[in-house]
Every structure is written in C-alpha cells, then in structure tokens.
Design an enzyme around this catalytic site. Sequence first.
Site, PDB file in Angstrom:
ATOM      1  N   ARG A   1     -21.656  42.335 -19.736  1.00  0.00           N
ATOM      2  CA  ARG A   1     -21.855  42.774 -21.123  1.00  0.00           C
ATOM      3  C   ARG A   1     -22.728  41.863 -21.977  1.00  0.00           C
ATOM      4  O   ARG A   1     -23.534  42.350 -22.766  1.00  0.00           O
ATOM      5  CB  ARG A   1     -20.498  42.963 -21.812  1.00  0.00           C
ATOM      6  CG  ARG A   1     -20.621  43.541 -23.218  1.00  0.00           C
ATOM      7  CD  ARG A   1     -19.269  43.615 -23.874  1.00  0.00           C
ATOM      8  NE  ARG A   1     -19.364  43.938 -25.285  1.00  0.00           N
ATOM      9  CZ  ARG A   1     -18.376  43.795 -26.148  1.00  0.00           C
ATOM     10  NH1 ARG A   1     -17.208  43.333 -25.741  1.00  0.00           N
ATOM     11  NH2 ARG A   1     -18.538  44.110 -27.412  1.00  0.00           N
ATOM     12  N   ASP A   2     -22.597  40.551 -21.851  1.00  0.00           N
ATOM     13  CA  ASP A   2     -23.383  39.657 -22.706  1.00  0.00           C
ATOM     14  C   ASP A   2     -24.177  38.678 -21.852  1.00  0.00           C
ATOM     15  O   ASP A   2     -24.191  37.481 -22.100  1.00  0.00           O
ATOM     16  CB  ASP A   2     -22.456  38.901 -23.669  1.00  0.00           C
ATOM     17  CG  ASP A   2     -23.216  38.269 -24.836  1.00  0.00           C
ATOM     18  OD1 ASP A   2     -24.285  38.799 -25.205  1.00  0.00           O
ATOM     19  OD2 ASP A   2     -22.744  37.253 -25.372  1.00  0.00           O
ATOM     20  N   PHE A   3     -24.877  39.212 -20.848  1.00  0.00           N
ATOM     21  CA  PHE A   3     -25.679  38.377 -19.965  1.00  0.00           C
ATOM     22  C   PHE A   3     -26.880  37.832 -20.721  1.00  0.00           C
ATOM     23  O   PHE A   3     -27.657  38.585 -21.317  1.00  0.00           O
ATOM     24  CB  PHE A   3     -26.157  39.192 -18.761  1.00  0.00           C
ATOM     25  CG  PHE A   3     -26.987  38.400 -17.801  1.00  0.00           C
ATOM     26  CD1 PHE A   3     -26.387  37.614 -16.834  1.00  0.00           C
ATOM     27  CD2 PHE A   3     -28.370  38.437 -17.861  1.00  0.00           C
ATOM     28  CE1 PHE A   3     -27.152  36.868 -15.935  1.00  0.00           C
ATOM     29  CE2 PHE A   3     -29.144  37.696 -16.984  1.00  0.00           C
ATOM     30  CZ  PHE A   3     -28.529  36.912 -16.015  1.00  0.00           C
TER      31      PHE A   3
END
Length: 206
Positions: free
Chosen positions: A38-40
């Site tokens: 999700r927050d790569f």
Amino acid sequence: MVTSRTVPLPWSNRVKIALGAAKGLAFLHNGPEPVIYRDFKTSNILLDTEYIAKLLDFGLAKAGPQGDKTHVSTRVGTYVYAAPEYVMTGHLTSNSDVYSFGVLLLKILTGRRSMDKKRPSGEQNLVSWARPYLADKRKLYQLVDPRLELNYSLKAVQKIAQLAYSCLSREPKSRPNMDEVVKALTPLQDLNDFAISRKTYSKLVA
C-alpha cells in the site's frame, strides 16, 4: 536511497536494490494470505551494508481481497507513488503496488526525486516527465542519471525502462505481477556492457 548529495550510487547497487525490493513485494503478494503493501516508497526500503533491500513499516499494509472480491477499499498512501486508479477510487489491489514499484524504477534510472518542486514545472513530477522517454529508445539516454557518466549497462537500462513503462501503465491489468518483475530483473545483475561512448550508444539505438 539512490544517491547521496555528493556521490551517486553505482549502477550495480541500484539494480541490486530494485531486485531485493521486488522480491519483497512478490513475497507479500504471493503468501498464503496475500498482503498489499500500500505505501511502497524508497523511504520504506531498508538497506544493509551489502545493499540488500528489505521492506519495513507495514503500518499501512492491507490484506488482499478475499473470495470473489477484486479489491479492498482504503485511503490513499503517498500520492506521488500511488496508482491513478487508486487515487481516483480508493480501490486497492496488488497492481497498485506494481505501479509504485515502477516509480522506484524511475528513481533508479534517473537519480531524481519522485516530486521535486525545485525543478522546472514540466519536470517536477517524475512520472509525468519521464513517461515519454520510456517508450522511445532514442530519447531514453536523456533519462538516465548523468552523474553515472555512462557507467551502467545499456541493456539493463533498456530493460528497466521497458519494465518501468509496463509497471506504470494506466491500465492496471496491463501491469506485470511482481513475480514477472523479479524474473525480468534477475539477469540484469550480470550484464557488464559498461563505459561506452555516446557515439557507440547512438549506433546501438539507431
């Protein structure tokens, strides 16, 4: 992650980091209970002294869709890395992580920030600026971090540019999965067609 203020990270280390991060995402996506990161982004990639990449900060990770569901719904993480369909709908799939990985590949190629307000208006957003270069091998050279001074594999640059273009596709289903990304990156570690002249490069891409 890609460069310090004074010394650019060598090309071989950049490829190693990309491969390690890709393996991390592939592991999450393909586990018995798939997880979407999700927050790569680069600040969530931890490097050891050998430049082996590990993913950290799973605070925003989400379990993947189950059963007949095609996505999960959630608020958007870091916008400059976020896939366009995720920004528009809040619908999250593993393809969203693939898009974010494409942004990482651009940073590896260019040595630039994903968003840099200090650059001219047309160059501030890395994806918007770089996308036209990715599909044209004659323009590709203009994309590569000039601080590398041709100390990189031309074949690897071309392959990574093609991979970034696929990962950043506006159509989610056209993006590769992370297993395919790992497979594409693995042989690039061993390429050593380095240090050629611009004249030779021009002949190669002509």
